[in-house]
Design a protein around this motif. Structure first.
Motif, PDB file in Angstrom:
ATOM      1  N   UNK A  41       0.837  -1.193   0.000  1.00 21.12           N
ATOM      2  CA  UNK A  41       0.000   0.000   0.000  1.00 21.12           C
ATOM      3  C   UNK A  41       0.873   1.245   0.000  1.00 21.12           C
ATOM      4  N   UNK A  42       0.435   2.222  -0.735  1.00 16.30           N
ATOM      5  CA  UNK A  42       1.189   3.474  -0.769  1.00 16.30           C
ATOM      6  C   UNK A  42       0.567   4.442   0.227  1.00 16.30           C
ATOM      7  N   UNK A  43       1.410   4.955   1.101  1.00 14.67           N
ATOM      8  CA  UNK A  43       0.913   5.892   2.113  1.00 14.67           C
ATOM      9  C   UNK A  43       0.656   7.230   1.426  1.00 14.67           C
ATOM     10  N   UNK A  44      -0.580   7.743   1.610  1.00 10.87           N
ATOM     11  CA  UNK A  44      -0.978   8.882   0.774  1.00 10.87           C
ATOM     12  C   UNK A  44      -0.657  10.232   1.408  1.00 10.87           C
ATOM     13  N   UNK A  45      -0.572  10.277   2.734  1.00 13.08           N
ATOM     14  CA  UNK A  45      -0.354  11.600   3.322  1.00 13.08           C
ATOM     15  C   UNK A  45       0.553  11.494   4.542  1.00 13.08           C
ATOM     16  N   UNK A  46       0.904  12.647   5.081  1.00 12.79           N
ATOM     17  CA  UNK A  46       1.733  12.674   6.280  1.00 12.79           C
ATOM     18  C   UNK A  46       3.211  12.592   5.942  1.00 12.79           C
ATOM     19  N   UNK A  47       4.009  12.440   7.002  1.00 14.94           N
ATOM     20  CA  UNK A  47       5.465  12.486   6.801  1.00 14.94           C
ATOM     21  C   UNK A  47       5.975  11.341   5.917  1.00 14.94           C
ATOM     22  N   UNK A  48       5.205  10.241   5.861  1.00  9.74           N
ATOM     23  CA  UNK A  48       5.647   9.088   5.070  1.00  9.74           C
ATOM     24  C   UNK A  48       4.944   9.005   3.710  1.00  9.74           C
ATOM     25  N   UNK A  49       4.335  10.108   3.291  1.00  8.62           N
ATOM     26  CA  UNK A  49       3.610  10.097   2.015  1.00  8.62           C
ATOM     27  C   UNK A  49       4.524   9.605   0.902  1.00  8.62           C
ATOM     28  N   UNK A  50       3.997   8.689   0.109  1.00  5.61           N
ATOM     29  CA  UNK A  50       4.777   8.140  -0.999  1.00  5.61           C
ATOM     30  C   UNK A  50       5.522   6.865  -0.614  1.00  5.61           C
ATOM     31  N   UNK A  51       5.648   6.636   0.692  1.00  7.78           N
ATOM     32  CA  UNK A  51       6.308   5.405   1.125  1.00  7.78           C
ATOM     33  C   UNK A  51       5.343   4.240   0.984  1.00  7.78           C
ATOM     34  N   UNK A  74       8.883   1.115   3.410  1.00  8.17           N
ATOM     35  CA  UNK A  74      10.080   1.620   2.737  1.00  8.17           C
ATOM     36  C   UNK A  74       9.734   2.826   1.871  1.00  8.17           C
ATOM     37  N   UNK A  75      10.727   3.656   1.680  1.00  8.29           N
ATOM     38  CA  UNK A  75      10.503   4.926   0.991  1.00  8.29           C
ATOM     39  C   UNK A  75      10.369   4.712  -0.510  1.00  8.29           C
ATOM     40  N   UNK A  76       9.975   5.773  -1.214  1.00  7.13           N
ATOM     41  CA  UNK A  76       9.862   5.645  -2.677  1.00  7.13           C
ATOM     42  C   UNK A  76      11.232   5.516  -3.330  1.00  7.13           C
ATOM     43  N   UNK A  77      12.292   5.747  -2.539  1.00  2.00           N
ATOM     44  CA  UNK A  77      13.639   5.497  -3.069  1.00  2.00           C
ATOM     45  C   UNK A  77      14.160   4.143  -2.593  1.00  2.00           C
ATOM     46  N   UNK A  78      13.239   3.308  -2.132  1.00  2.00           N
ATOM     47  CA  UNK A  78      13.575   1.949  -1.680  1.00  2.00           C
ATOM     48  C   UNK A  78      14.545   1.908  -0.503  1.00  2.00           C
TER      49      UNK A  78
END
Ligand SMILES: [Zn+2]
Length: 374
Positions: A110-120, A172-176
């Motif tokens: 699942x992709x986190x949509x908001x907050x500090x981890x958005x995109x993770x 994990x982040x969008x940069x893996x």
């Protein structure tokens, strides 16, 4: 007796009543039942649910009357499973029915949509075969899975202690870059968090202890905690007791009587006994030709032959042997050549803790919230 295609959604209770969960109807027919032999068939039929419930009850009742233990086992252990393909047992070999693995409680990444981890990305799953394969199958990048294993391998034996049905979570982040991972087994759980303080990031376990991975574990650790106070350096010196010039074979580290002494590296204790002027003496043989000696001890905490880990307590300082006061005499050698222990990089023997406990705890809470909602 033949039961076929007992499907997802169908549950049989021990009392012999079949409950059709949701919309999946079940058809049952049976024939030829003698005292010890039953033949019947249960199969999904999209048209026939409601009026057939009675038939199923009837079958279960009939089976119960004729062979209650067989039926009970069937009802409790087999029919209550989520999926069934077919079973065709004799009552005597019912144990041989292959168990069908439980459906994985897999949620896709699942992709986190908001907050500090958005995109993770966040993924949660059961272990089906092995952690690496399962995580990769779900689409977690290999580098992220490697990072999880690297950071948690001191807490979990990834080859042995993980079993089917244990669970894992990875973020994990969008940069893996692996940001968080938790693995839960029957007995315990281990979690790791990436925490940034200022412009320095590192991984920490749940209790705030910094993760020491293989990559940063190759140095010796100090034999004493805290700052080292050298009372006599390595090399030539006037011998404090005998007088005259003499080579000092190690360093003397000042420490009050009874201060804990730790192994500077993994190894095997090859001496734990009084040894001439060294007094109570411990020698440890390390890999790569290294060895270390700890002299003038008051007490031993290990015995000859013990395998020790670096940073492990091995004894206590004292003033045994030829000594003017409590201190630790530390020697280091490689292939029988004495080295100056202080020229070798020795990392402090402290458990490195997270630099800001308050904000680390807040980070854990925020991640926990994400984990609960996913
Ligand atoms: Zn000395």
């Amino acid at each position: 007796m033949k039961l076929r295609d007992m499907s997802v959604g169908a549950r049989v209770l021990c009392g012999g009543v079949l409950i059709v969960a949701g919309y999946l109807p079940v058809l049952i027919s049976f024939f030829s039942a003698t005292a010890n032999e039953f033949r019947g068939e249960v199969s999904i039929n999209a048209a026939a649910a409601s009026q057939k419930n009675a038939s199923i009850e009837l079958l279960c009742k009939k089976l119960s009357e004729d062979n209650s233990s067989f039926v009970e086992e069937l009802l409790q252990n087999k029919l209550s499973g989520d999926r069934f393909c077919s079973i065709n047992p004799e009552p005597s070999n019912i144990e041989n029915i292959p168990s069908v693995p439980k459906k994985p409680s897999v949620s896709p990444i699942q992709i986190i949509s908001s907050g500090e981890f958005a995109g993770s990305k966040f993924v949660k799953s059961n272990i089906m075969s092995n952690f690496y394969a399962d995580a990769r199958k779900l689409g977690v990048p290999a580098s992220v899975v490697d990072s999880v294993i690297n950071n948690l391998s001191s807490k979990l034996d990834f080859r042995r202690s993980l079993k089917k049905g244990d669970t894992f979570e990875i973020m994990y982040s969008n940069k893996n870059v692996m940001l968080y991972s938790k693995i839960k087994t029957k007995r315990h759980q281990a979690a790791v968090y990436k925490f940034t303080h200022g412009n320095h990031s590192a991984y920490y376990f749940e209790n705030g202890v910094k993760v020491i991975t293989h990559a940063n574990s190759n140095s010796f650790v100090q034999p004493l905690k805290g700052k080292l106070h050298v009372s006599s350096a390595f090399g030539s010196r006037v011998h404090p007791v005998r007088g005259g010039y003499q080579k000092h074979t190690g360093v003397d580290l000042k420490a009050p009587y009874g201060t804990p002494v730790f192994a500077i590296f993994d190894g095997v204790v090859v001496k734990a006994s009084p040894y001439y002027g060294y007094g109570n003496c411990i020698d440890i043989k390390h890999p790569f030709g290294y060895s270390s000696r700890y002299g003038h001890l008051s007490r031993y905490a290990v015995r000859y032959g013990a395998k020790v880990k670096k940073g492990q307590l091995i004894g206590y300082t004292g003033s045994t042997g030829i000594s003017t006061g409590a201190h630790l005499h530390l020697e280091l050698a490689r292939n029988n050549t004495l080295l100056n222990p202080l020229h070798t990089k020795m990392v402090p023997n402290e458990v490195p803790l997270v630099p800001n406990v308050g904000s680390f705890n807040l980070l854990k809470k925020r991640i926990e919230k994400i984990a609960i909602t996913k």
